[in-house]
Design an enzyme around this catalytic site. Structure first.
Site, mmCIF file in Angstrom:
data_model
loop_
_atom_site.group_PDB
_atom_site.id
_atom_site.type_symbol
_atom_site.label_atom_id
_atom_site.label_comp_id
_atom_site.label_asym_id
_atom_site.label_seq_id
_atom_site.Cartn_x
_atom_site.Cartn_y
_atom_site.Cartn_z
ATOM 1 N N GLY A 1 0.824 -1.195 0.000
ATOM 2 C CA GLY A 1 0.000 0.000 0.000
ATOM 3 C C GLY A 1 0.861 1.250 0.000
ATOM 4 O O GLY A 1 1.084 1.844 1.060
ATOM 5 N N GLU B 1 12.595 -4.318 -3.922
ATOM 6 C CA GLU B 1 11.654 -4.553 -5.013
ATOM 7 C C GLU B 1 12.352 -4.430 -6.362
ATOM 8 O O GLU B 1 12.185 -5.286 -7.241
ATOM 9 C CB GLU B 1 10.498 -3.552 -4.940
ATOM 10 C CG GLU B 1 9.499 -3.714 -6.083
ATOM 11 C CD GLU B 1 8.409 -2.644 -6.064
ATOM 12 O OE1 GLU B 1 7.370 -2.882 -6.706
ATOM 13 O OE2 GLU B 1 8.595 -1.592 -5.432
#
Length: 405
Positions: free
Chosen positions: A134, A250
């Site tokens: 999120g 990531e």
């Protein structure tokens, strides 16, 4: 565990090979395409793939270098490379993945408390719990620090209100790691990093249908969502630092996975498919010499990227994790993947224009939708332009006033 070589790695190789032979279901090795499809599917695993996932999770080899104290493999980097090589030889894929492995888990190992690590890491190691991210909001994409989802201090908990967008896999996730604003008087220094359950009152998820026909991303809305104070990762208002580290992990994953072994290169596979459409010359080669050259050039780029990823992984061992170089690898990997998708549609010709219908094979339809999906790769995880700015400032050391002209 020390990263020994020689006889120590030879002994580990023998042990790993024996364990894989005893635990990797033979049926999975007979159908590599079905195995890859199972690994990519958002649905719960079934059959032999579920057995394989359970065994790898219990062994901790889905995250081979994570600490054994939390259920990880506890292997050295050298042992992990050996394991990857032995898995590739038999066509095995790692069934433990997702954002818990690639993003949140490594970050939690650095910033989490001992209690938080023992609470969350084991379920990531086994793949029991799915995580989503999120971060982005409708008004906070590239300028993520302008996010407005608010977490109010209510004593023993935070009350979260706001919305997120591009929440990958949000409709399947059990947990979310989320950036929230805990101080409205500051920008970067007013952001905190929290985690909470997706299956609770006040959380609403709406999948977004994309141009490729799938819905991997979602809009996510929070209305008076209760988040216990112990779910704060890192210091209060210190979430920006945690988030930057997570984004490095990531991008490291987007830069390509380190791998060894395997029987066929991507150029081999692409060449075989291309021959179906273009044909062969008298020597059995792809008839179009220019296309043949570009397929090989793409493979060279892919292998150069893999070597760079491997080198960066080794360097990160002495630099406490991934660096800004992950931005280079992220951009390079997306360029290689997008070029390969373009090549595929090019040699398919008119058959590479299909969306649906009996006139197109499943392989052709998959290629078209994969090409469309791949366009998003230059945007998510930080757009190419954002990565170029990071490269310019943090690697090349260019001053801001040069970048503005």
């Amino acid at each position: 565990m020390a990263d020994f070589g020689g006889a120590d790695l030879d002994a580990f190789r023998a042990d790993a090979r024996a364990w894989l032979e005893a635990n990797f279901p033979a049926s999975l090795g007979k159908d590599p395409e079905a195995l890859q499809a199972a690994a990519m599917s958002p649905e719960a695993p079934t059959g032999d793939y579920a057995v394989w996932k359970e065994r790898m999770g219990a062994k901790g080899w889905g995250v081979p270098t994570w600490p054994a104290a939390y259920g990880g493999g506890g292997l050295s980097a050298g042992e992990a490379r050996v394991l990857a090589s032995e898995m590739a030889k038999i066509g095995a894929v790692n069934p433990i993945g997702g954002m818990g492995v690639g993003m949140f888990g490594p970050t939690l190992l650095e910033y989490g408390t001992e209690e938080q690590k023992r609470k969350y890491i084991p379920d990531i190691v086994t793949g029991k719990v799915r995580w989503c991210q999120g971060f982005s909001e409708p008004g906070a994409g590239s300028d993520l620090a302008s996010l407005q989802t608010k977490a109010e201090d209510k004593g023993d908990h935070f009350l979260v209100n706001g919305s997120k967008i591009w929440t990958s896999g949000g409709q399947y996730a059990d947990m979310i790691f989320c950036l929230v604003r805990t101080d409205s008087s500051k920008k970067h220094e007013g952001i905190s990093f929290v985690v909470f359950e997706m299956h609770q009152p006040g959380v609403e998820v709406r999948p977004i249908r994309l141009i490729a026909g799938s819905s991997p991303f979602c809009e996510t809305f929070f209305t008076d969502v209760k988040v216990p104070k112990e779910n704060l990762i890192g210091p209060l208002n210190g979430g920006w630092t945690v988030a930057k580290r997570l984004l490095q992990h990531e991008r490291s994953g987007m830069g390509g996975r380190q791998g060894e072994g395997g029987n066929r290169s991507k150029a081999d596979i692409l060449g075989v498919v291309a021959k179906k459409y273009v044909g062969e010359d008298a020597q059995g080669r792809l008839a179009d010499s220019d296309l043949r050259h570009r397929i090989i050039a793409n493979e060279i780029d892919q292998r150069a990227l893999q070597l760079t990823v491997r080198r960066a992984a080794l360097e990160s061992r002495s630099n406490s994790g991934p660096s800004a170089a992950t931005s280079i690898m992220k951009n390079a990997n997306m360029k290689v993947a997008q070029d390969r998708a373009e090549l595929t549609l090019e040699f398919m010709g008119n058959q590479g224009l299909g969306w649906e219908g009996a006139n197109f094979t499943a392989e052709e339809l998959t290629a078209v939708r994969g090409w469309l999906s791949g366009k998003a790769g230059s945007i998510y995880g930080g757009s190419n332009e954002v990565q170029n700015n990071i490269i310019s400032k943090r690697i090349l050391g260019l001053p801001d006033h040069i970048l503005q002209h």
